[in-house]
Enzyme design. Structure first.
Site, mmCIF file in Angstrom:
data_model
loop_
_atom_site.group_PDB
_atom_site.id
_atom_site.type_symbol
_atom_site.label_atom_id
_atom_site.label_comp_id
_atom_site.label_asym_id
_atom_site.label_seq_id
_atom_site.Cartn_x
_atom_site.Cartn_y
_atom_site.Cartn_z
ATOM 1 N N ASP A 8 -6.197 -4.008 -1.987
ATOM 2 C CA ASP A 8 -5.052 -3.561 -1.210
ATOM 3 C C ASP A 8 -4.268 -4.738 -0.623
ATOM 4 O O ASP A 8 -4.839 -5.642 -0.026
ATOM 5 C CB ASP A 8 -5.533 -2.656 -0.081
ATOM 6 C CG ASP A 8 -4.412 -1.876 0.554
ATOM 7 O OD1 ASP A 8 -3.782 -2.401 1.485
ATOM 8 O OD2 ASP A 8 -4.169 -0.743 0.123
ATOM 9 N N SER A 18 0.836 -1.201 0.000
ATOM 10 C CA SER A 18 0.000 0.000 0.000
ATOM 11 C C SER A 18 0.873 1.254 0.000
ATOM 12 O O SER A 18 1.675 1.453 -0.915
ATOM 13 C CB SER A 18 -0.950 -0.043 1.202
ATOM 14 O OG SER A 18 -1.989 0.905 1.063
#
Length: 627
Positions: free
Chosen positions: A385, A45
């Protein structure tokens, strides 16, 4: 030493995810680059953003790559960071509400809803307002009661109308927008975060317009050398710059390490054009396997599959060496709901009658009639993610014993008994020498709505982070992890941080890097004189030895049960040795393990307990699949 020179010392760096907390990483990268040359960078991320920019800067080091990194935080202050998040028209309302809440809390939501959904609000309020007007005009007691009822109706009507609107956005518009508010490209004439990040990576690598975007193959080679499309050499055993990230495939319920050599994934060009800038799409097409021009050009199974896929608007994902770095980074940072997921496709080879014969496929395509080729089933896969599975992959780049440090930057909230200090070096935490940092403790209310939401939050956080968190107390990990503390108004979902906040976080990142440089580079031990790096390598060695008795004991028992003799040439049930040299090597390795197991078997239990008892906690050696 400046950041344009190549230090003799080398290191790896892993960075934790945290959305806007990534503003911590540029200053940390620059500070570490003064003392070390980066060989491996990884993260998830926001950590993937830091890793991508850091790897690019290492490639462009001698041309001022880290100077470009140092300037990044200055481009994000005074609302510029928030402006990178641009929603599509149907989801823009949710983004406006999110910004209102982040800036002013719950009190700001009511006026924000009225401004965001004026027609919906009027429709919900209108019946009640009309009733209030009638009651006021009536003027008597009945009229007053009618007006009161009108007020209640207006409130209820407004809540229902706005609620239905929000439900529709959340259940229809957000899923239609690939399960996110923002796709990443600019929608109002200014760059979105994907375009900004793509430029930031290429600027750090100091690429010309003709060389953009940066590819993984460039990092592996240590220079911009455009790889050719198609199958070929995978990632080298010792890449010059090793960049790794994590993404989560929701459809398969598992993480994937990026870049991946999986060649069965396809992307839908019309969809990806809404996620990536044109020059990135051009690089994807150039790096993908060439699609046969017509049926007569089909000569391989992959060729016919590429042709069939192209007729459905799909194209095979390029091999890892030809993959743009921005694509992998975007796959890793698809923060759920805020940033759209990235769809890909693969072939369901389990479908019946899926043709595998080139001749049969050529005939089917040429005749253009219903044939088994229509049974080729493409499945859509959703990638989100990487932090959903591994938000702090501190195990990246680890081997049996280290040849260079692997530093790791963790993120966390200030403990209840600590407040931010003007001295940024006091706003971090790390294990000096062999210290153990206490595990993070989260209290949980036992009544009220806070108990329910708190339990759910901790349950989700534990399920998501337990694998990463288990490394934090482990010998050989804890002394190379530095934690950077943040307040509730710093990092995370604070998309609209002021310049002074961003500068403070950057200074905190630099302090974290300086602390690790000092810890690993300075003499902390008097007798004998040794640095933290010397001690770290010794701890890793002791930790490895501590695992060997249990591993070798298990091996010896299983080897005896297997019942094979060394050098046996009888065909096994599966996975036979295809070369005599391979069989000989296997025999030699087995003999070496047998000898090591015999040494453990002959040792007295007290000595084994002493060897395996420290450092604590004890680890294990086991086979695990590659992510």
């Amino acid at each position: 030493m400046g950041t344009t020179q190549r230090p003799e010392q080398q290191c790896d760096l892993v960075m934790k995810g945290g959305i806007t907390s990534g503003v911590i990483y540029p200053a940390a990268l620059v500070r570490l680059a003064e003392s070390y040359r980066f060989r491996g960078l990884g993260g998830t991320s926001a950590g993937a953003i830091g890793a991508a920019v850091g790897a690019a800067a290492e490639l462009g080091r001698e041309r001022g790559g880290f100077d470009a990194v140092a300037k990044l935080p200055a481009t994000l202050g005074d609302g510029a960071l928030g402006e990178l998040f641009q929603a599509q028209p149907r989801t823009a309302g949710l983004l406006r509400l999110l910004f209102a809440y982040l800036r002013s809390g719950w009190a700001a939501l009511l006026p924000a809803v009225l401004r965001t959904f004026p027609l919906t609000s009027v429709a919900g309020l209108l019946p009640g307002v009309a009733l209030v007007v009638v009651g006021v005009l009536d003027g008597d007691v009945a009229g007053i009661l009618l007006a009161v009822a009108g007020v209640l109706l207006a409130v209820v009507g407004w809540l229902v109308a706005v609620g239905l609107r929000l439900v529709r956005i959340a259940t229809v518009d957000v899923p239609t927008n690939l399960f996110g508010i923002c796709r990443g490209l600019g929608t109002n004439g200014t760059p979105g975060f994907t375009e900004w990040l793509s430029d930031a990576i290429d600027d750090a690598a100091v690429l010309t317009d003709a060389q953009r975007p940066l590819l993984f193959g460039d990092l592996w080679a240590g220079e911009v050398a455009r790889p050719v499309a198609g199958f070929g050499t995978p990632m080298p055993a010792h890449p010059e710059i090793d960049l790794r990230m994590i993404t989560t495939c929701l459809s398969f319920g598992r993480p994937y390490e990026l870049p991946m050599e999986v060649r069965t994934f396809f992307y839908e060009e019309s969809v990806w054009e809404t996620l990536f800038p044109p020059h990135v799409m051009a690089a994807l097409r150039a790096g993908s396997d060439p699609v046969p021009a017509d049926v007569d050009d089909v000569t391989t199974e992959t060729g016919w599959l590429d042709l069939v896929a192209s007729r459905r608007g799909l194209r095979r994902l390029p091999p890892a060496r030809s993959l743009p770095v921005i694509v992998a980074t975007r796959l890793s940072l698809s923060f759920p709901a805020l940033i759209s997921a990235v769809p890909m496709w693969d072939v369901d080879f389990g479908a019946e009658d899926t043709p595998m014969s080139v001749a049969a496929v050529r005939a089917a395509l040429r005749d253009e009639r219903p044939t088994p080729i229509s049974a080729v089933s493409f499945r859509r896969l959703w990638f989100s993610d990487g932090g959903l599975c591994s938000n702090f992959p501190v195990q990246f780049f680890d081997g049996a014993l280290p040849t260079r440090p692997t530093f790791a930057i963790n993120l966390g909230s200030f403990p209840d008994d600590r407040a931010p200090d003007p001295d940024q070096s006091r706003n971090i935490e790390y294990a000096r020498t062999n210290d153990v940092i206490p595990a993070t403790y989260s209290d949980l209310p036992t009544s009220g709505i806070g108990a329910l939401t708190g339990f759910a939050g901790l349950a989700f956080g534990t399920a998501r982070n337990w694998n990463d968190s288990s490394h934090l107390q482990f010998p050989g990990y804890r002394d190379r992890i530095v934690k950077v503390f943040q307040t509730d108004r710093e990092g995370g979902l604070n998309l609209d941080m002021e310049r002074d906040v961003i500068d403070g976080l950057g200074a905190r990142g630099a302090a974290a890097a300086a602390a690790m440089v000092e810890q690993f580079g300075s003499d902390h031990y008097r007798e004998p004189h040794a640095t933290g790096w010397d001690n770290h390598r010794w701890v890793r060695y002791r930790a490895l030895l501590a695992c060997m008795p249990a591993f070798l004991g298990s091996y010896a028992a299983g080897r005896a049960a297997l019942g094979l003799e060394l050098g046996i040439e009888k065909d096994p049930p599966s996975y036979p040795f295809t070369r005599a040299a391979t069989r000989d090597l296997a025999a030699e390795l087995s003999e070496a393990l047998d000898r090591a197991a015999a040494v453990v078997g002959a040792a007295d239990p007290e000595t084994i307990a002493d060897l395996s008892g420290v450092p604590n906690p004890e680890g294990v050696i086991r086979r695990v699949p590659r992510t």
